[in-house]
Write an enzyme that holds these catalytic residues in place. Structure first.
Site, PDB file in Angstrom:
ATOM      1  N   ASN A  91      11.374  -0.998 -10.476  1.00 48.90           N
ATOM      2  CA  ASN A  91      11.878  -1.557  -9.506  1.00 48.90           C
ATOM      3  C   ASN A  91      12.254  -2.977  -9.755  1.00 48.90           C
ATOM      4  O   ASN A  91      12.349  -3.479 -11.051  1.00 48.90           O
ATOM      5  CB  ASN A  91      11.058  -1.494  -8.358  1.00 48.90           C
ATOM      6  CG  ASN A  91       9.671  -2.269  -8.485  1.00 48.90           C
ATOM      7  OD1 ASN A  91       9.638  -3.127  -9.273  1.00 48.90           O
ATOM      8  ND2 ASN A  91       8.755  -1.875  -7.839  1.00 48.90           N
ATOM      9  N   ASP A 140       9.135  10.402  -4.635  1.00 45.73           N
ATOM     10  CA  ASP A 140       8.465   9.163  -4.932  1.00 45.73           C
ATOM     11  C   ASP A 140       9.615   8.049  -4.393  1.00 45.73           C
ATOM     12  O   ASP A 140       9.386   7.035  -3.844  1.00 45.73           O
ATOM     13  CB  ASP A 140       8.030   8.857  -6.480  1.00 45.73           C
ATOM     14  CG  ASP A 140       7.471   7.334  -6.659  1.00 45.73           C
ATOM     15  OD1 ASP A 140       6.614   7.258  -6.025  1.00 45.73           O
ATOM     16  OD2 ASP A 140       8.199   6.556  -7.108  1.00 45.73           O
TER      17      ASP A 140
END
EC number: 3.1.2.2
Length: 329
Positions: free
Chosen positions: A15, A204
């Site tokens: 991320n 996810d």
């Protein structure tokens, strides 16, 4: 029989804060499990097969993994029934600059061998040799427990996530999210069915979007409850992965993720539920410290019911962790 995979974590695995996506790790775990179980199921002369993922037990993310670290994924077969294989997988992260290693994940996966000639035919599994008789007895207990839990999840298969116009902040509708994906050849096994790891990675991603919308902070996967794969997803299907917040504690969020498959090129088959699971996320500050989570505001009776069910799972897992942490007398 054991197997090991290793690869370095790159920017597209993580991320914006540099934490590797939980889905990336889940995909590596499934790849290692698929390799070792397929090898085992083809270890004797007979009809050739590919091991298909049927279930993933609860998986805790014990420590975050970052860009530049090397993930070492090791898999071992721990039990076999007549038609299924249990695989235990451990994930270690290595800082190649300092040599520091740490355990990041432990997971248990169940596979079934599907014939290469007929994808609907489940073959028999060669028995594994146990070093102790207790290992077989303990494995049989785990097998019976997961079989019962899989049956219990099927009653929820008709549940769907409906969009709501102009939802209020902190409500279920405000953060609920969906992702639509066309299944291509790169997503699939030799059979033309989706790899379990590909499905878990997409699940996810959606859960992460729900958590980020709710908190508006950096979020990471803390754990995944058992993932049940109810039916195979064929190449060419359009899959809809839907996520909704079900429960919040002071520092964690539970998100239910549902996967529906639509065989758009096959008019004979209707849309069906392919997989489902609960993901738990935590909110982090820029320094990586846990932050309080905005409390979810359930509005409908169904949302309130799901909130209480999520609270029950949270308290049950909290009590289990506390019991494991207590020193043995």
């Amino acid at each position: 029989m054991a197997s090991q995979l290793s690869r370095i974590m790159r920017p597209d695995d993580a991320n914006v804060a540099g934490n590797v996506h939980g889905g990336t790790i889940l995909k590596m775990i499934e790849e290692a499990g698929a390799i070792i179980s397929t090898r085992h199921c083809n270890s004797q002369n007979g009809e050739r097969c590919v091991a298909a993922l049927a279930r993933v037990e609860r998986t805790d993310f014990l420590s975050p993994m970052c860009i530049g670290e090397v993930a070492h994924v090791s898999a071992e077969i721990t039990y076999t029934s007549k038609h299924s294989v249990e695989v235990q997988v451990n994930v270690m992260s290595e800082n190649i600059l300092t040599g520091t290693k740490k355990l990041t994940n432990k997971a248990t996966l169940w596979y079934v061998p599907l014939s290469l000639k007929n994808v609907d035919k489940v073959l028999e599994v060669p028995p594994v040799v146990y070093s102790r008789q207790e290992q077989e007895e303990e494995g049989r207990k785990r097998y019976e427990a997961q079989k019962l839990e899989r049956m219990e999840t099927k009653w929820k298969n008709g549940d769907i996530v409906q969009p709501v116009m102009n939802p209020e902040p902190n409500t279920v509708s405000y953060s609920q999210s969906s992702l639509i994906h066309l299944v291509g050849p790169s997503d699939c096994t030799l059979h033309g069915f989706v790899h379990g790891g590909v499905t878990m990675k997409l699940m996810d991603e959606v859960a992460g979007i729900v958590a980020a919308r709710h908190c508006k902070t950096n979020i990471v996967t803390a754990s995944v409850d058992a993932i049940n794969f109810h039916d195979k997803i064929r190449k060419g299907c359009v899959i809809t992965i839907s996520g909704r917040m079900t429960f919040t504690s002071n520092k964690s969020m539970e998100i239910e993720v549902l996967v529906d498959a639509d065989p758009v090129v096959d008019n004979s088959q209707k849309r069906y539920r392919a997989a489902s699971a609960f993901f738990t996320y935590v909110s982090l500050s820029q320094e990586g410290k846990p932050l309080p989570v905005p409390q979810l505001v359930p509005e409908t009776e169904d949302e309130k019911k799901r909130f209480e069910e999520g609270k029950g799972r949270y308290l049950q897992m909290k009590a289990k962790r506390q019991g494991q942490a207590e020193p043995q007398a």
